[in-house]
Design a protein around this motif. Structure first.
Motif, PDB file in Angstrom:
ATOM      1  N   LEU A 335     -57.447 -38.393   0.901  1.00  0.00           N
ATOM      2  CA  LEU A 335     -57.037 -39.425  -0.051  1.00  0.00           C
ATOM      3  C   LEU A 335     -56.286 -40.506   0.713  1.00  0.00           C
ATOM      4  O   LEU A 335     -55.095 -40.409   0.962  1.00  0.00           O
ATOM      5  CB  LEU A 335     -56.164 -38.814  -1.144  1.00  0.00           C
ATOM      6  N   THR A 336     -57.021 -41.523   1.114  1.00  0.00           N
ATOM      7  CA  THR A 336     -56.427 -42.633   1.864  1.00  0.00           C
ATOM      8  C   THR A 336     -55.384 -43.340   1.009  1.00  0.00           C
ATOM      9  O   THR A 336     -55.449 -43.273  -0.213  1.00  0.00           O
ATOM     10  CB  THR A 336     -57.552 -43.591   2.292  1.00  0.00           C
ATOM     11  N   GLY A 337     -54.462 -44.067   1.662  1.00  0.00           N
ATOM     12  CA  GLY A 337     -53.319 -44.576   0.920  1.00  0.00           C
ATOM     13  C   GLY A 337     -53.268 -46.034   0.567  1.00  0.00           C
ATOM     14  O   GLY A 337     -53.053 -46.408  -0.591  1.00  0.00           O
ATOM     15  N   GLN A 338     -53.455 -46.911   1.551  1.00  0.00           N
ATOM     16  CA  GLN A 338     -53.182 -48.322   1.302  1.00  0.00           C
ATOM     17  C   GLN A 338     -54.328 -48.997   0.562  1.00  0.00           C
ATOM     18  O   GLN A 338     -55.456 -48.525   0.575  1.00  0.00           O
ATOM     19  CB  GLN A 338     -52.944 -49.049   2.623  1.00  0.00           C
ATOM     20  N   GLY A 339     -54.019 -50.165   0.004  1.00  0.00           N
ATOM     21  CA  GLY A 339     -54.981 -50.892  -0.813  1.00  0.00           C
ATOM     22  C   GLY A 339     -56.338 -51.019  -0.150  1.00  0.00           C
ATOM     23  O   GLY A 339     -57.377 -50.855  -0.778  1.00  0.00           O
ATOM     24  N   ASN A 340     -56.327 -51.316   1.147  1.00  0.00           N
ATOM     25  CA  ASN A 340     -57.587 -51.353   1.879  1.00  0.00           C
ATOM     26  C   ASN A 340     -57.528 -50.330   3.017  1.00  0.00           C
ATOM     27  O   ASN A 340     -58.007 -50.577   4.130  1.00  0.00           O
ATOM     28  CB  ASN A 340     -57.880 -52.760   2.403  1.00  0.00           C
ATOM     29  N   GLY A 341     -56.956 -49.178   2.707  1.00  0.00           N
ATOM     30  CA  GLY A 341     -56.806 -48.122   3.710  1.00  0.00           C
ATOM     31  C   GLY A 341     -58.133 -47.722   4.323  1.00  0.00           C
ATOM     32  O   GLY A 341     -58.216 -47.381   5.506  1.00  0.00           O
TER      33      GLY A 341
END
Ligand SMILES: Nc1nc2c(c(=O)[nH]1)N[C@H]1C(S)=C(S)[C@@H](COP(=O)(O)OP(=O)(O)OC[C@H]3O[C@@H](n4cnc5c(=O)[nH]c(N)nc54)[C@H](O)[C@@H]3O)O[C@H]1N2
Ligand SMILES: Nc1nc2c(c(=O)[nH]1)N[C@H]1C(S)=C(S)[C@@H](COP(=O)(O)OP(=O)(O)OC[C@H]3O[C@@H](n4cnc5c(=O)[nH]c(N)nc54)[C@H](O)[C@@H]3O)O[C@H]1N2
Ligand code: SF4
Ligand SMILES: [Mo]
Length: 753
Positions: A335-341
């Protein structure tokens, strides 16, 4: 005041990797000039968390930067300046360093919140204009261990190889070190539905979080021991004869060595290392193996460790040994985190990377991308340092830094040291929307536009490429990051190749990514405007269905009937910027430009390795870089709270969010609180070998007695990263944010005041 469009613009949240769909409606009475309205979008189905709901408040000129700032010799302070002055000053600062110390003395630091266009532009700027190898970004702090493990096992890194909508239909999910209920609240619904459908949820977290409360089984290991835990579960899988031998034989390689690693981790040993009891281990194996389909999802808990890559590898081994990968409704995902992770890690702001998730060391990749860029492949520098190593080198052999989209003074490990490195630079330029703690140290600060003021694409945690649309005119004094790159390139002698129109940048990105692992060549702004995103790989030509990313770069060049090509040159705003008529309700009347449907599900026929088989990785448990001892007897782990985002620069400027999460705290168990003599709410001093932090105690039974937790969203004396250890994973170079040793002291009343 802001000028607004007439009706809601369908767009996406500026914050996390879920990239919830939302509508933005003009509302001149409101701070920021826009109101967030509900939008039907499949990922979040209309739901938003408090951060998304209040995101437009950060558009307000009261809280953000509206003019460039330059540090003057006379006062030593940041003073307002014109754009010309600020850009000239940056060009001068960077060229002076380059002239005196060579191109690698100039560093570039990016962010996983930047759009694909910006990330692409920044990487190209570093390699083509500055000629430096010294570029990396904050995504290294985020998901790099999972990315490395993905590459090793599957030959390809897309955080989730399946859409979120598959989760409710699987049989069991092991969620490792994710506090989804706070970090992606609308996604909690997928887990709720899983359980409503009779599926089981196992949460692995040293704290009984809001997410863990939803679980059928909560395992609470000692921080930093997930690797042993995963090996112990695999040991039991083998011992109980629950392996899927047919799958292992047909679709994997390397099982014998991985099996041997697991067999060395017998349950009683694992119980001693992790604190998770043997009956709990057995129960987890039973729940995971009973249904036909199952998934393992990891987030920062197991990944932000100095053995994060091996830890994720161990969880992947479990998935492979039980035959739960490369088929529908099963698999491993991060589960990637940043808005455009996701997208931010694909297009070249990473130290070792070229666009399309290509390797900077691969001669064919260099030739392809150099061709798109119109430069000699030989001129492209090689791989540079990873994020922490780059920050640590500031003031040493890296003398100047251009920073876009990160706030390392708050978010880097061993932050006081990194703050010192930033201060020791000859020259620092920061582009940000607000005056972050890092921008405060800069020689030049550039005020840039934000999400709702500019168009761009992001790629969410599912690998779904999305169009984030402009909905409002920015304040007069700000410019886009693309404008900054364009102007700096021109001042540094590169007149062409850095367009300010995001769609033009995306068109180039399509060509640069064509044929690469993350192939975007079949994706156009037009498609994104009419579809609910497109999953990569999406080659320009319809592929045979294996999603193998085998599009030809020539396909794009040789497509005279590609409407995007016909329209190239028209101002983007007329089609996409904020033309209300077109965008109302998301209806944009264009035909699709590529037949390829995109690839929601990967690996169903084969994995992306050379032989098509997934690779088991032999791993064994090892200790954290810093284990507790007599002097520092307590484990510190760090993370997030629902109402604040990252280094807090944006969310700390929103009243409602500050009211919900006003400041740092130290979460600790009543037994530990009693031992050091602090009551709930009293100030407590936390000391590590890196420094000291002070924050109020939050006494709760939901955490292990040997562990304390601090959120990292604040600067100043409560800054968690003053304490954290910068030990790096040897493969991914990810720092160990989740484990270090500390000592707790009751803060003397005078100090507390
Ligand atoms: N509200 C909010 N949401 C966010 C963000 C934010 O800053 N605020 N940031 C976004 C970003 S960039 C990211 S990367 C994601 C992160 O999303 P998450 O990974 O969910 O967030 P964290 O709180 O960092 O860590 C998750 C959990 O890991 C647990 N943990 C700590 N140590 C260990 C360990 O050794 N093992 C295990 N198994 N678990 C451990 C913590 O107790 C915590 O509950 O969130 C995104 N969403
Ligand atoms: N102790 C501890 N530390 C951690 C973590 C942890 O769990 N524990 N997590 C780590 C993780 S996963 C992450 S992702 C990092 C995040 O930490 P940071 O890299 O500091 O991320 P942000 O706070 O999001 O910083 C982004 C900055 O860029 C600005 N910005 C936003 N959009 C734009 C844009 O389009 N252009 C420009 N130029 N600027 C923009 C924002 O205002 C903000 O100041 O923190 C890491 N640090
Ligand atoms: S969950 Fe993430 S994307 Fe959705 S509204 Fe909240 S911060 Fe925005
Ligand atoms: Mo992150």
């Amino acid at each position: 005041m802001h000028k607004t469009t007439a009706s809601p613009t369908p767009t996406h949240c500026p914050y996390c990797a879920l990239q919830c769909g939302m509508g933005l409606a003009p509302d001149p009475g409101r701070d920021g000039g826009l109101a967030v309205v509900e939008r039907a979008f499949p990922v979040n189905r209309g739901a938003l968390c408090g951060k998304g709901r209040t995101a437009t408040e950060v558009l307000s000129s009261r809280v953000r930067l509206t003019e460039p700032l330059i540090r003057t010799h006379a006062t030593g302070k940041l003073e307002p300046a014109t754009w010309e002055e600020a850009l000239d000053r940056i060009a001068e600062g960077l060229s002076r360093t380059r002239a005196e110390h060579g191109p690698d003395a100039v560093g570039v630091f990016g962010g996983g919140g930047l759009t694909n266009e910006k990330a692409y532009g920044l990487g190209k700027f570093a390699r083509v204009v500055l000629g430096t190898s010294q570029i990396d970004y904050n995504g290294r702090f985020c998901m790099s261990s999972a990315a490395a493990a993905h590459q090793r096992a599957f030959g390809l890194d897309r955080g989730l190889p399946f859409p979120l909508e598959d989760i409710p239909r699987t049989g069991c999910v092991i969620l490792v070190g994710s506090n989804l209920a706070e970090t992606m609240p609308p996604a909690l619904r997928y887990l709720t539905e899983l359980r409503e459908n009779g599926g089981r949820l196992i949460v692995v977290d040293p704290r009984r979080t809001r997410t863990a409360e939803q679980a059928d089984l909560h395992l609470a290991p000692r921080p930093g021991t997930d690797l042993a835990l995963a090996l112990g579960l695999l040991h039991l899988v083998v011992a109980e004869g629950r392996t899927d031998e047919a799958f292992i034989g047909e679709r994997t390689s390397g099982w014998e060595e991985a099996r041997a690693g697991a067999m060395a981790h017998w349950p009683e040993l694992v119980e001693r290392i992790t604190g998770v009891s043997v009956p709990e281990l057995r129960e987890a194996v039973r729940l995971f193996c009973a249904p036909e389909h199952a998934m393992v999802l990891t987030a920062r808990g197991p990944e932000q460790q100095s053995k994060g890559t091996d830890t994720v590898g161990a969880w992947i081994n479990l998935v492979l040994a039980t035959g739960r990968a490369g088929r529908p409704l099963s698999g491993y995902g991060c589960l990637t985190g940043q808005g455009n992770g996701q997208g931010g890690r694909e297009h070249g702001q990473k130290a070792d990377q070229l666009p399309g998730y290509r390797k900077l060391t691969d001669p064919a990749a260099r030739a392809h991308v150099a061709g798109v860029w119109g430069v000699d492949p030989e001129s492209l520098p090689g791989p540079g340092r990873s994020a922490y190593e780059l920050l640590d080198a500031l003031g040493g052999d890296v003398k100047s830094l251009l920073l876009m989209g990160s706030n390392p003074v708050v978010s880097a490990p061993r932050a006081a040291h990194i703050e010192g490195r930033l201060r020791s630079l000859d020259f620092l330029a920061v582009a940000d929307v607000v005056l972050s703690e890092t921008a405060e140290l800069a020689d030049v600060v550039l005020p840039v536009t934000q999400w709702a003021e500019e168009t761009g694409t992001t790629t969410n945690l599912e690998g779904r490429v999305l169009l984030r649309r402009r909905a409002i005119t920015p304040p007069a004094g700000v410019r886009t990051d693309l404008f900054v790159l364009h102007e700096l390139a021109a001042r540094l002698g590169v007149e062409k190749g850095f367009p300010t129109d995001p769609e033009e940048v995306f068109e180039e990105l399509r060509r640069a990514s064509a044929g690469g692992p993350a192939d975007y060549s079949g994706i156009t702004y037009r498609r994104l405007a009419e579809e609910d995103g497109v999953f990569w790989p999406c080659p320009a030509e319809a592929a045979s269905g294996d999603g193998g990313g085998d599009g030809e770069d020539s396909a794009l060049d040789a497509a005279p009937d590609d409407p995007a090509a016909e329209l190239a040159g028209e101002p983007s705003a007329e089609r996409l910027g904020n033309s209300a008529a077109e965008l109302a309700g998301g209806r944009v009347e264009f035909a699709s430009t590529s037949a390829h449907p995109g690839t929601p599900r990967l690996f169903l026929d084969r994995f992306a390795t050379e032989d098509g088989r997934a690779r088991f990785v032999p791993v064994t448990h090892r200790a954290a870089a810093e284990e507790p001892d007599a002097e520092y007897p307590v484990l510190l782990t760090t993370g997030r709270v629902v109402a604040q985002y990252q280094s807090g620069t944006q969310t700390r400027r929103v009243a409602e969010l500050n009211a919900a999460a006003p400041g740092p705290f130290v979460e600790l168990h009543p037994q530990l609180a009693e031992r050091i003599g602090v009551a709930d709410g009293e100030e407590v001093t936390v000391v590590s070998r890196r420094g000291t932090a002070v924050a109020p105690a939050k006494v709760t039974r939901s955490i292990r007695p040997d562990t304390v937790f601090m959120p990292f969203h604040w600067a100043g004396e409560g800054r968690a990263n003053t304490l954290t250890h910068p030990a790096l994973d040897p493969v991914s170079r990810m720092p160990e944010f989740k484990v270090c040793a500390v000592r707790l002291e009751r803060t003397a009343p005078a100090e507390a005041a």
